[in-house]
Design a protein around this motif. Sequence first.
Motif, mmCIF file in Angstrom:
data_model
loop_
_atom_site.group_PDB
_atom_site.id
_atom_site.type_symbol
_atom_site.label_atom_id
_atom_site.label_comp_id
_atom_site.label_asym_id
_atom_site.label_seq_id
_atom_site.Cartn_x
_atom_site.Cartn_y
_atom_site.Cartn_z
ATOM 1 N N HIS A 85 10.897 3.438 -6.410
ATOM 2 C CA HIS A 85 10.066 3.595 -7.853
ATOM 3 C C HIS A 85 9.248 3.467 -7.120
ATOM 4 O O HIS A 85 8.576 2.678 -6.697
ATOM 5 N N ALA A 86 8.458 5.072 -7.757
ATOM 6 C CA ALA A 86 7.008 4.465 -7.417
ATOM 7 C C ALA A 86 5.995 3.793 -7.818
ATOM 8 O O ALA A 86 5.501 3.084 -7.625
ATOM 9 N N ASP A 87 6.753 3.025 -9.538
ATOM 10 C CA ASP A 87 5.310 2.270 -9.524
ATOM 11 C C ASP A 87 5.849 0.574 -9.627
ATOM 12 O O ASP A 87 4.714 -0.187 -9.529
ATOM 13 N N ILE A 88 6.392 0.479 -7.970
ATOM 14 C CA ILE A 88 7.085 -0.618 -7.410
ATOM 15 C C ILE A 88 6.957 -0.878 -6.797
ATOM 16 O O ILE A 88 7.284 -1.518 -5.682
ATOM 17 N N TYR A 89 6.327 0.764 -5.620
ATOM 18 C CA TYR A 89 6.440 0.600 -4.390
ATOM 19 C C TYR A 89 5.887 -0.158 -3.578
ATOM 20 O O TYR A 89 6.391 -0.594 -2.449
ATOM 21 N N ASP A 90 4.443 -0.015 -3.880
ATOM 22 C CA ASP A 90 3.990 -1.120 -3.069
ATOM 23 C C ASP A 90 3.915 -2.721 -3.104
ATOM 24 O O ASP A 90 4.144 -3.120 -1.973
ATOM 25 N N ALA A 91 4.453 -2.439 -3.767
ATOM 26 C CA ALA A 91 5.007 -4.391 -4.103
ATOM 27 C C ALA A 91 5.426 -4.704 -3.533
ATOM 28 O O ALA A 91 6.057 -5.792 -2.690
ATOM 29 N N PHE A 92 6.965 -3.859 -3.666
ATOM 30 C CA PHE A 92 8.247 -4.204 -3.176
ATOM 31 C C PHE A 92 7.486 -3.681 -1.314
ATOM 32 O O PHE A 92 8.100 -4.229 -0.633
ATOM 33 N N LEU A 93 7.073 -2.795 -0.888
ATOM 34 C CA LEU A 93 6.533 -2.515 0.613
ATOM 35 C C LEU A 93 6.364 -3.912 0.962
ATOM 36 O O LEU A 93 6.439 -4.253 2.335
ATOM 37 N N GLU A 94 5.400 -4.562 0.221
ATOM 38 C CA GLU A 94 4.310 -5.537 0.605
ATOM 39 C C GLU A 94 4.953 -6.881 1.531
ATOM 40 O O GLU A 94 5.293 -7.594 2.083
ATOM 41 N N LYS A 95 5.657 -7.106 0.234
ATOM 42 C CA LYS A 95 7.017 -8.465 0.329
ATOM 43 C C LYS A 95 8.647 -7.792 1.049
ATOM 44 O O LYS A 95 9.016 -8.789 1.952
ATOM 45 N N VAL A 119 10.604 7.279 -4.750
ATOM 46 C CA VAL A 119 10.471 8.212 -5.769
ATOM 47 C C VAL A 119 9.867 8.047 -7.280
ATOM 48 O O VAL A 119 9.764 7.029 -7.532
ATOM 49 N N ASP A 120 9.828 9.271 -8.279
ATOM 50 C CA ASP A 120 9.110 8.989 -9.283
ATOM 51 C C ASP A 120 9.950 8.825 -10.755
ATOM 52 O O ASP A 120 9.339 7.952 -11.464
ATOM 53 N N ASP A 121 11.035 8.981 -10.591
ATOM 54 C CA ASP A 121 12.416 8.550 -11.395
ATOM 55 C C ASP A 121 13.785 8.208 -10.939
ATOM 56 O O ASP A 121 13.970 8.872 -9.806
ATOM 57 N N ILE A 122 14.471 8.203 -12.050
ATOM 58 C CA ILE A 122 16.197 7.379 -11.583
ATOM 59 C C ILE A 122 16.654 8.933 -10.849
ATOM 60 O O ILE A 122 17.739 9.551 -10.255
ATOM 61 N N ASP A 123 16.184 9.730 -11.502
ATOM 62 C CA ASP A 123 16.909 11.770 -11.134
ATOM 63 C C ASP A 123 16.179 12.058 -9.542
ATOM 64 O O ASP A 123 17.036 12.341 -8.702
ATOM 65 N N ALA A 124 15.223 12.102 -9.547
ATOM 66 C CA ALA A 124 15.079 11.525 -7.980
ATOM 67 C C ALA A 124 15.587 10.749 -7.030
ATOM 68 O O ALA A 124 16.159 10.721 -5.434
ATOM 69 N N ALA A 125 15.767 9.226 -7.665
ATOM 70 C CA ALA A 125 16.514 8.154 -6.720
ATOM 71 C C ALA A 125 17.957 9.085 -6.405
ATOM 72 O O ALA A 125 18.761 8.616 -4.948
ATOM 73 N N ILE A 126 18.462 9.477 -6.878
ATOM 74 C CA ILE A 126 20.168 9.745 -7.830
ATOM 75 C C ILE A 126 19.821 11.188 -5.961
ATOM 76 O O ILE A 126 20.441 10.876 -6.148
ATOM 77 N N ALA A 127 19.269 12.006 -6.648
ATOM 78 C CA ALA A 127 19.443 12.998 -5.730
ATOM 79 C C ALA A 127 18.686 12.881 -4.322
ATOM 80 O O ALA A 127 19.901 12.762 -3.470
ATOM 81 N N LEU A 128 18.001 12.044 -3.505
ATOM 82 C CA LEU A 128 18.083 11.263 -2.847
ATOM 83 C C LEU A 128 19.317 10.802 -1.944
ATOM 84 O O LEU A 128 19.639 10.524 -1.290
ATOM 85 N N ALA A 129 19.563 9.896 -3.097
ATOM 86 C CA ALA A 129 20.952 8.929 -2.504
ATOM 87 C C ALA A 129 21.665 9.761 -1.949
ATOM 88 O O ALA A 129 22.117 8.985 -0.664
#
Length: 452
Positions: free
Chosen positions: A270-280, A369-379
């Motif tokens: 999700h975009a809100d945590i993307y940068d923090a996740f990528l760093e870790k 991804v911006d939201d759960i809909d986009a996450a499911i669609a991409l998955a």
Amino acid sequence: MFTSINPATGAPGESFAELTADEIETKLQRAAQAYKSWRATDYATRTALLSAIAEQFEANRQRLAEIAVREMGKTLKSALAEVDKCAVGFRHYAQEGPAMLAPREIATSGGRATARWLPIGAVLAVMPWNFPYWQVVRFLAPTIMAGNVGLLKHASSVQGVGAAIEEMVIAAGAPAGLFQNLAIKSDKVDALIADDRIAAVTLTGSEGAGMKVAEAAGRALKKVVLELGGSDPFIVMPSADLDLAAKTAVTARVQNTGQSCVCAKRMIVHADIYDAFLEKFAAGMQAVKAGDPMDAATDIGPLSSEAQRQTVLDQLEMIQKEGGKLLFGGEALPGKGAYMSTGILVDVPIDHAVAKEELFGPVAMLFKVDDIDAAIALANDVPFGLGSSIWTNDAAERERFEREIEAGMTAVNQMLSSSPEAPFGGIKRSGHGRELGPYGLHEFMNLKTVLG
């Protein structure tokens, strides 16, 4: 002739003679003869053999593990864990198998009916190199419990493992012909499937191999179970435990040097945590140590072969040509052996074929991804549907992921893995049918309805 090549050194190992046509015929005759008697054995006899095989695996765990290290490069600690898991698998069917096969009473409008599971014959298994013991045991333990017999066509590079498994079964006291390793090449499989003495076939491998086996099984009107790999999504939402998700993502991507069908291959964040996740996640991936698979300090060994490494390198080159960016790593390491560094790909074009392929190496693709809909669609936007891992502490999100992700398996807030108790398998181009649990046992049995 088969000669194993140690992927850590490039040095040739043990050689095995390919079976002649007469030798294949002899093994088929033995299998048919063994089935005549084994199908009539009671459950106590079958479970006793399964327990004895487990004991053989435990008694020989170091030697068995070292064979896998030499032939396909997995680390010794992971090979030992695989051998131990095989023992657990045999014991599971020894303990739970009789209950799985208990007749089921059914009420019908016409009176009383009973469902019984009965054996069907010889099961041919075409198995891969990546988990050379466990893949075989997933078919072999239920085969023995079912009253069937087994024939193994193992990957060319792990013939030593195939021979060792047969050795363990014989040492446990199995009757002649109950399980036999066939040192043959793929061009002999079609004729085996067509043979009337083969009742069914199971394959774990590539899409191409699966299509060929399914076609041959279709011509012969025989049951087939296929497990054909995947491009598993690993979805992380804002409510997840970010530290645990990032740490687990590393293990999920690089286990077995990234050469697992259920490795997490596409990190969807999700975009809100993307940068923090990528760093870790990046820090964790860069800390992974590639080296001598016999060294306890090594995290990942080489890829299974020089050819497999080149396949991954070619995929990475193509992805970058299409606009993907390799943040770091993903390179062949210098020196002997099929080693490569871990890496992370970003900006991969989601509408291009390369974003939908299975990367069988220690490199992850990361998507925002911006939201759960986009996450499911991409998955779901891949031809595969084997496994998935979702990370959320939101109950509504969890329900949607479980219901809407197109996969045979979904792990929630944990890494996907297999266990003897739970069914394993996928949908779409990841195959069909199930292994393990009662469902894997029942796949190759005659479900007979008895009226009255």
